[in-house]
Design a protein around this motif. Structure first.
Motif, PDB file in Angstrom:
ATOM      1  N   PHE A   1     -16.502  48.465 -18.426  1.00 47.96           N
ATOM      2  CA  PHE A   1     -16.271  49.027 -19.758  1.00 47.96           C
ATOM      3  C   PHE A   1     -15.458  50.324 -19.721  1.00 47.96           C
ATOM      4  O   PHE A   1     -14.522  50.512 -20.507  1.00 47.96           O
TER       5      PHE A   1
ATOM      6  N   ARG B   1     -11.674  51.058 -21.482  1.00 48.87           N
ATOM      7  CA  ARG B   1     -11.798  51.925 -22.648  1.00 48.87           C
ATOM      8  C   ARG B   1     -10.902  53.147 -22.524  1.00 48.87           C
ATOM      9  O   ARG B   1     -10.219  53.526 -23.486  1.00 48.87           O
TER      10      ARG B   1
ATOM     11  N   THR C   1     -15.646  46.047 -24.121  1.00 50.80           N
ATOM     12  CA  THR C   1     -15.377  47.046 -25.161  1.00 50.80           C
ATOM     13  C   THR C   1     -15.734  46.516 -26.541  1.00 50.80           C
ATOM     14  O   THR C   1     -16.218  47.259 -27.392  1.00 50.80           O
TER      15      THR C   1
END
Length: 310
Positions: A250, A254, A266
């Motif tokens: 993630f 991101r 995300t």
């Protein structure tokens, strides 16, 4: 002559024979109870920390979420139908898969020579070199991602250097896109690939390579005909590990994606914390889990087809 007398003459005591069998069965039951007692804490922890949350997430995916965060307890496939019928989420899923595939392939290509060298070297500094190879794991992925944002930015180290050397006139866009995300993920997951492949390379019999060389095979042919095929189990394991870690990451998409790159991780975060649509986030999580399962099933099939032992 009776059976008992015959057994006695042959030196076999029926009572003792049955007693020995009973003792063996009792010993096996005792060992089995000890094994289960030792496994019980780990199994209990796995059930509490993984199985129950997974079942809760699976059940949540069949509910309906409202825009205000209210969750209606029901059993419907509406969230799955929405995620599978919307072209946007299809694109997110495909982008997630290709991101993991590209990261896994590039990571294996870059890490292979390093892992092979570390597995074969007889240098007295071997332990230090291995420690240096996995040293990036001691640094948070968040810190390394921020470092890559500085390096890959329009005013970063790469673009500044290339412009000073006169090789480019305008900055190359390396950040806030999938290219930057993949570059960052390759560096972040290289230690995992190196460790996975080193464990596989350690089982290669070097005498086969020596025999091929003594029969006149060139180093290139020895590598392509012997070393590479025998190292494929470690390569596949390293690729699988990096792929699974990549599609579930993630932080790097991101930050390095700059809000432009959307992957399943995300999107799940946005649905959970931003839109408060927990059922839809759970449905996307289950889709990601299915993607995991498909890739692992393909990996197992390839391993069986190529005749590698697990």
């Amino acid at each position: 002559m009776s059976i008992t007398e015959t057994a006695t003459i042959q030196g076999i005591t029926p009572g003792k024979s049955r007693g020995g069998g009973d003792q063996e069965r009792a010993r096996k039951r005792h060992d089995s109870r000890i094994r289960w007692a030792l496994l019980a804490p780990g199994i209990l922890g796995l059930i509490v920390s993984f199985v129950f949350p997974l079942l809760f997430m699976a059940r949540m995916s069949f509910n309906i979420g409202e825009p205000n965060g209210v969750v209606h307890e029901t059993f419907t496939f509406e969230t799955y139908m929405r995620s599978l019928s919307d072209p946007y989420y299809w694109k997110v899923t495909v982008d997630t898969f290709w991101m993991g595939l590209a990261t896994g392939v590039l990571c294996v290509l870059v890490s292979y020579p390093i892992a092979l060298f570390l597995a074969r070297t007889e240098s007295k500094w071997k332990g230090v070199l291995i420690a240096l190879a996995i040293a990036p794991l001691l640094t948070s992925a968040v810190v390394r991602t921020f470092g890559w944002m500085v390096i890959l930015g329009n005013q970063g180290l790469i673009n500044t250097t290339l412009m000073e050397w006169g090789l480019i006139d305008t900055p190359i866009v390396l950040a806030n896109n999938m290219t930057g995300v993949i570059i960052g993920l390759v560096e972040i997951f290289m230690p995992y690939a190196i460790l996975a492949m080193m464990s596989g390379f350690g089982r290669i019999n070097t005498q086969l390579e020596e025999a091929a060389g003594s029969l006149g095979a060139s180093k290139t042919k020895v590598f392509t005909r012997i070393t590479l095929p025998l190292s494929l189990p470690g390569v596949l394991t390293g690729f699988l590990l990096v792929f699974v870690l990549s599609i579930s990451t993630f932080i790097t998409p991101r930050l390095l994606g700059g809000g432009v790159v959307q992957v399943l991780a995300t999107e799940i975060y946005d649905q959970t914390t931003g839109l408060l649509n927990w059922p839809f986030a759970a449905a996307l999580s289950m889709i990601l889990l299915v993607l995991f399962g498909v890739v692992i099933a393909l990996y197992s099939a390839i391993v069986r087809k190529m005749g590698f032992s697990s």
